[in-house]
Design an enzyme around this catalytic site. Structure first.
Site, mmCIF file in Angstrom:
data_model
loop_
_atom_site.group_PDB
_atom_site.id
_atom_site.type_symbol
_atom_site.label_atom_id
_atom_site.label_comp_id
_atom_site.label_asym_id
_atom_site.label_seq_id
_atom_site.Cartn_x
_atom_site.Cartn_y
_atom_site.Cartn_z
ATOM 1 C CG ASP A 275 26.228 -30.495 -14.336
ATOM 2 O OD1 ASP A 275 26.774 -31.111 -15.256
ATOM 3 O OD2 ASP A 275 25.209 -30.906 -13.749
ATOM 4 C CG HIS A 371 30.520 -37.792 -13.283
ATOM 5 N ND1 HIS A 371 29.572 -38.779 -13.444
ATOM 6 C CD2 HIS A 371 30.079 -36.724 -13.994
ATOM 7 C CE1 HIS A 371 28.597 -38.323 -14.216
ATOM 8 N NE2 HIS A 371 28.880 -37.079 -14.561
#
Length: 463
Positions: A275, A371
């Site tokens: 991330d 995303h």
């Protein structure tokens, strides 16, 4: 959760080291009683002795004990000797890690806790000024907070009523960062000094915000690589608030500990995904203009020079639903490989994503609602923000679902050009939105760093 990386990964350190020449209070007493110079060979287990200790440098007991190896020579990352202690047995001594010795400077152009590497533990806390408290009380509070932050970040005890929670530890990369919320300016009669960029964020369709856990007059971010050091700072800040302010909300987070991986790497979140791959980096020529308010030529008030704006969001991850997906399905939602963070279009984690690549059937390899596709700066007019989040886990709900997710913190020179356009686009069709829920939100103006002899926010409160 935008697809960006921290300027340095969680296991990298950019902090300065504690001095290698240290003397403990206990050693000082022993030296007054005897002229004999202790050595590692003749020192007792209770007497940590520094070779060639300089009388010109004073160190707190916390710093000494936090930087000295318990069983031999402890080395900092730069290779300097940190301290000595006698081995408890004849077995070969093993040096301790220098993790506790890492220190971040409080004073500087920017406040700490923005560009520093991710820390293992964090506390986010918002305060509201007490009834009747105004500009004078706020100035006194920021003066106290700044003095406490400076001491604790240097590995020293708080000036008054220290709790001794972290007395055996070093600074452990502690950072304390302060910001002002929209409501602060009306409470202190400083409405004319409120930046336009601090106007409330727009509503987003995916929001399920708890107002009691959103916004606030004042905001404090605390991070450290030791849990007790972080908690110690939290307690000190809360105690310093006294009668001037009360806690509005508090959130606790964590990241992977530095050194836990074989080599430095981008952090993973609680979904198991790498991330933060495309975070702007300080080495980039446009970094400062995208993340920090310029010292001149800006529409922001002068007191915000070299500051930044922090967007804080508590994002619940619906992990039970997420974990029912196959790895392939999870990767399609994100647009990256779960194993190594590489884009589905091929390459490694840092390979540029090929948004036009198709498979044998003519389908986009990176789905249109992935995303990582939606959050790319080049898909959002160059919008950029520096993400520096913490994960959280606050127990189990009555239905058995974990109350866990991401304490999203991002920094930018202007949230209307950073966070807002990206979040609007995510709001319109992000595949990840099915598996997350935004539960609280805050926007804070974080002024530039305090110079020597100043406290944070002094140019606002005394200008």
């Amino acid at each position: 959760m935008a697809d960006h990386s921290t300027p340095e990964t969680s296991s990298q350190r950019t902090t300065s080291k504690a001095s290698s020449k240290v003397t403990s209070p206990r050693e000082a007493d022993a030296e007054n009683a005897s002229s004999k110079k202790a050595t590692p060979e003749n020192a007792s287990p209770k007497e940590a002795v520094s070779q060639e200790a300089s009388p010109k440098r004073a160190f707190s007991r916390r710093r000494l004990l936090g930087t000295a190896g318990a069983t031999g020579l402890a080395l900092g990352a730069a290779g300097g000797a940190v301290g000595y202690a006698a081995a408890p047995s004849a077995e070969k001594a093993t040096p301790l890690t220098s993790l506790g010795a890492d220190a971040v400077t409080f004073h500087g152009k920017h406040q700490p806790g923005i560009t520093n590497a991710l820390q293992a533990l964090g506390h986010l806390v918002a305060f509201d000024l007490a009834a009747g408290a105004g500009r004078k009380e706020a100035a006194a509070l920021l003066r106290r907070w700044s003095a406490t932050a400076q001491r604790l970040m240097a590995g020293e005890a708080a000036a008054h009523d220290d709790t001794n929670i972290a007395r055996d530890a070093g600074p452990s990369s502690l950072t304390v960062t302060f910001g002002f919320g929209h409501s602060f300016f009306a409470r202190t009669g400083l409405e004319k000094q409120r930046p336009v960029a601090l106007d409330p964020l727009p509503d987003f369709s995916s929001d399920h915000l708890d107002k009691a856990r959103s916004n606030g007059d004042l905001w404090v971010q605390i991070g450290a690589n030791d849990a007790l050091v972080a908690f110690h700072a939290l307690r000190a800040i809360q105690k310093d608030a006294g009668s001037a302010a009360r806690v509005r909300w508090q959130m606790n987070g964590f990241n992977r500990s530095p050194g836990a991986t074989e080599q430095p790497m981008t952090a993973r979140n609680l979904m198991g995904q790498i991330d933060g791959t495309r975070n702007p980096k300080p080495s980039e020529s446009t970094f400062d203009q995208r993340i920090f308010v310029p010292a001149s030529g800006s529409a922001d008030p002068a007191w915000m020079a070299n500051g930044s704006y922090a967007v804080v969001r508590r994002i619940r991850m619906l992990l039970d639903d997420w974990e029912k997906l196959s790895v392939k399905a999870q990767e399609d939602v994100i647009g990256r490989k779960k194993s190594n963070g590489a884009p589905l279009s091929g390459g490694t984690e840092t390979t540029a994503m090929n948004l036009d690549k198709t498979d044998a059937d003519g389908n986009l390899v990176v789905p249109i609602n992935a995303h990582a596709r939606i959050t790319r700066p080049d898909q959002n007019g160059g919008a950029a923000m520096l993400r520096r989040p913490f994960s959280f886990h606050d127990g189990i709900d009555t239905d058995g679902a974990p109350d866990a997710g991401l304490l999203f913190v991002c920094w930018q020179a202007d949230p209307l050009r950073g966070f807002v356009p990206v979040q609007r686009k995510l709001d319109r069709g992000d595949a990840l939105s099915t598996f997350i829920r935004h539960e609280s939100s805050g926007l804070f103006a974080v002024p530039g760093g305090a110079a020597e002899g100043e406290y944070v926010g002094q140019r606002l409160l005394e200008g």
